[in-house]
Each structure stands twice: as structure tokens, then as C-alpha cells.
Design a protein around this motif. Structure first.
Motif, PDB file in Angstrom:
ATOM      1  N   LYS A  49      -0.368   3.820  11.394  1.00 23.52           N
ATOM      2  CA  LYS A  49      -1.303   2.751  11.035  1.00 23.52           C
ATOM      3  C   LYS A  49      -0.599   1.724  10.143  1.00 23.52           C
ATOM      4  CE  LYS A  49      -5.450   5.614  11.074  1.00 23.52           C
ATOM      5  NZ  LYS A  49      -6.560   6.117  10.274  1.00 23.52           N
ATOM      6  N   PRO A  50      -1.030   0.470  10.245  1.00 23.72           N
ATOM      7  CA  PRO A  50      -0.491  -0.563   9.354  1.00 23.72           C
ATOM      8  C   PRO A  50      -1.221  -0.578   8.016  1.00 23.72           C
ATOM      9  CG  PRO A  50      -1.950  -1.580  10.943  1.00 23.72           C
ATOM     10  CD  PRO A  50      -1.880  -0.102  11.292  1.00 23.72           C
ATOM     11  N   TYR A  51      -0.494  -0.940   6.971  1.00 29.37           N
ATOM     12  CA  TYR A  51      -1.058  -1.074   5.630  1.00 29.37           C
ATOM     13  C   TYR A  51      -0.491  -2.334   4.989  1.00 29.37           C
ATOM     14  CZ  TYR A  51      -2.626   3.777   5.919  1.00 29.37           C
ATOM     15  OH  TYR A  51      -3.236   4.940   6.280  1.00 29.37           O
ATOM     16  N   LYS A  52      -1.152  -2.737   3.934  1.00 31.11           N
ATOM     17  CA  LYS A  52      -0.683  -3.888   3.166  1.00 31.11           C
ATOM     18  C   LYS A  52      -0.777  -3.538   1.689  1.00 31.11           C
ATOM     19  CE  LYS A  52      -3.431  -7.380   3.276  1.00 31.11           C
ATOM     20  NZ  LYS A  52      -4.199  -8.588   3.585  1.00 31.11           N
ATOM     21  N   VAL A  53       0.291  -3.813   0.949  1.00 32.61           N
ATOM     22  CA  VAL A  53       0.270  -3.658  -0.498  1.00 32.61           C
ATOM     23  C   VAL A  53       0.422  -5.058  -1.072  1.00 32.61           C
ATOM     24  CG1 VAL A  53       2.746  -3.128  -0.683  1.00 32.61           C
ATOM     25  CG2 VAL A  53       1.206  -2.366  -2.452  1.00 32.61           C
ATOM     26  N   GLU A  54      -0.463  -5.403  -2.025  1.00 34.35           N
ATOM     27  CA  GLU A  54      -0.504  -6.768  -2.543  1.00 34.35           C
ATOM     28  C   GLU A  54      -1.124  -6.794  -3.923  1.00 34.35           C
ATOM     29  OE1 GLU A  54      -3.130  -9.124  -0.088  1.00 34.35           O
ATOM     30  OE2 GLU A  54      -4.750  -7.676  -0.296  1.00 34.35           O
ATOM     31  N   GLN A  55      -0.916  -7.920  -4.608  1.00 37.92           N
ATOM     32  CA  GLN A  55      -1.615  -8.125  -5.877  1.00 37.92           C
ATOM     33  C   GLN A  55      -3.000  -8.658  -5.564  1.00 37.92           C
ATOM     34  OE1 GLN A  55       0.358 -10.500  -8.855  1.00 37.92           O
ATOM     35  NE2 GLN A  55      -1.443 -10.536 -10.160  1.00 37.92           N
ATOM     36  N   TYR A  56      -3.983  -8.059  -6.198  1.00 40.18           N
ATOM     37  CA  TYR A  56      -5.362  -8.510  -6.090  1.00 40.18           C
ATOM     38  C   TYR A  56      -5.926  -8.539  -7.503  1.00 40.18           C
ATOM     39  CZ  TYR A  56     -10.350  -8.504  -5.000  1.00 40.18           C
ATOM     40  OH  TYR A  56     -11.685  -8.810  -4.937  1.00 40.18           O
ATOM     41  N   GLN A  57      -6.247  -9.722  -7.973  1.00 40.32           N
ATOM     42  CA  GLN A  57      -6.692  -9.929  -9.341  1.00 40.32           C
ATOM     43  C   GLN A  57      -5.672  -9.331 -10.306  1.00 40.32           C
ATOM     44  OE1 GLN A  57     -10.748  -8.540  -9.421  1.00 40.32           O
ATOM     45  NE2 GLN A  57     -11.461 -10.180  -8.099  1.00 40.32           N
ATOM     46  N   ASP A  58      -6.048  -8.323 -11.088  1.00 42.32           N
ATOM     47  CA  ASP A  58      -5.113  -7.762 -12.081  1.00 42.32           C
ATOM     48  C   ASP A  58      -4.595  -6.379 -11.683  1.00 42.32           C
ATOM     49  OD1 ASP A  58      -7.424  -6.309 -12.426  1.00 42.32           O
ATOM     50  OD2 ASP A  58      -7.339  -6.323 -14.605  1.00 42.32           O
ATOM     51  N   MET A  59      -4.444  -6.154 -10.374  1.00 44.60           N
ATOM     52  CA  MET A  59      -3.958  -4.850  -9.916  1.00 44.60           C
ATOM     53  C   MET A  59      -3.140  -5.012  -8.640  1.00 44.60           C
ATOM     54  SD  MET A  59      -7.171  -3.061  -8.046  1.00 44.60           S
ATOM     55  CE  MET A  59      -8.474  -4.096  -7.398  1.00 44.60           C
ATOM     56  N   ILE A  60      -2.397  -3.963  -8.329  1.00 41.04           N
ATOM     57  CA  ILE A  60      -1.770  -3.841  -7.017  1.00 41.04           C
ATOM     58  C   ILE A  60      -2.664  -2.908  -6.226  1.00 41.04           C
ATOM     59  CG2 ILE A  60       0.191  -2.944  -5.731  1.00 41.04           C
ATOM     60  CD1 ILE A  60       1.957  -3.658  -8.097  1.00 41.04           C
ATOM     61  N   ARG A  61      -2.970  -3.308  -5.009  1.00 39.38           N
ATOM     62  CA  ARG A  61      -3.836  -2.477  -4.182  1.00 39.38           C
ATOM     63  C   ARG A  61      -3.200  -2.220  -2.825  1.00 39.38           C
ATOM     64  NH1 ARG A  61      -8.801  -6.310  -2.078  1.00 39.38           N
ATOM     65  NH2 ARG A  61      -7.534  -7.743  -0.852  1.00 39.38           N
ATOM     66  N   LEU A  62      -3.639  -1.144  -2.203  1.00 37.74           N
ATOM     67  CA  LEU A  62      -3.223  -0.773  -0.856  1.00 37.74           C
ATOM     68  C   LEU A  62      -4.434  -0.902   0.042  1.00 37.74           C
ATOM     69  CD1 LEU A  62      -0.929   0.581   0.908  1.00 37.74           C
ATOM     70  CD2 LEU A  62      -2.085   2.742   0.404  1.00 37.74           C
ATOM     71  N   THR A  63      -4.279  -1.634   1.144  1.00 39.94           N
ATOM     72  CA  THR A  63      -5.378  -1.782   2.099  1.00 39.94           C
ATOM     73  C   THR A  63      -4.900  -1.365   3.477  1.00 39.94           C
ATOM     74  OG1 THR A  63      -4.828  -4.091   2.591  1.00 39.94           O
ATOM     75  CG2 THR A  63      -6.433  -3.705   0.844  1.00 39.94           C
ATOM     76  N   GLY A  64      -5.855  -0.950   4.279  1.00 37.39           N
ATOM     77  CA  GLY A  64      -5.574  -0.611   5.667  1.00 37.39           C
ATOM     78  C   GLY A  64      -6.102  -1.695   6.575  1.00 37.39           C
TER      79      GLY A  64
END
Length: 111
Positions: A49-64
């Protein structure tokens, strides 16, 4: 006040290593499809599966691919990713000004 500041710094380092642990884990066996300063597109070789790691507001998040996200690293001001010496380099500046950097041996997908 000084012990409180040291505690926050320690917590930031612990959170940073926890983020690295997940990113480098055998559970996902990530490979990097694309990486720029703001985000990295990842592919999990274990669950395909593909995922994305990015900055979102004041955190780093992992999304699918679907709705929702998993917070990986809180209390950040800025993060930058880049390919450096064949590794993924992560540079984080926390809200209190503390900085952490790491090189992760995650394979880059061959084009």
C-alpha cells in the motif's frame, strides 16, 4: 524551570526516535517513491500500500490512501526531508527550537 526544559528536550528526542523506529521498521518495509522538502511518498512492501509522511500543522503524520492519519511526531515547527548519501535525511526543528537530524537507510524506489 530548568528541569522542565530538560524534560521537554528529552521527550522530543524520545518522540523523534519513536518516529524513526516506525519509519525504519520491518512491519512496513517502506521504500521511498518520491521525496521533497515537505513530504515523502512511501510504499509498504509488506502490505503493498502507498503511504505519505508529511508535516501537518505542528506534527509529522502518516496517512494512507483513505481517510485518517496517525500522528508520528508532535510539537514540531518545521521538518525537511531529502535524499543524502543514499539515505533519507530527516531534519526536525521543534517548537522550543531544539533540532534533531537522522539518516535512515530506507531504499529509494528505482525508476
Amino acid at each position: 524551570m530548568i528541569s522542565c526544559t530538560r524534560n521537554v528536550n528529552s521527550q522530543n528526542v524520545i518522540h523523534f526516535h519513536s518516529y524513526l523506529s516506525l519509519l525504519e521498521s520491518d512491519r512496513y518495509e517502506f521504500e521511498i517513491q518520491k521525496c521533497d522538502f515537505n513530504r515523502c511518498l512511501l510504499y509498504s512492501r509488506t502490505n503493498h500500500k502507498p503511504y505519505k509522511v508529511e508535516q501537518y500543522q505542528d506534527m509529522i503524520r502518516l496517512t494512507g490512501s483513505y481517510k485518517g492519519h496517525m500522528p508520528l511526531l508532535p510539537n514540531i515547527r518545521q521538518v525537511r526531508w531529502c535524499k543524502d548519501r543514499g539515505c533519507l535525511r530527516t531534519d526536525v526543528t521543534f517548537e522550543n527550537g531544539q533540532k534533531c537530524s537522522s539518516y535512515s537507510k530506507i531504499p529509494f524506489k528505482k525508476r
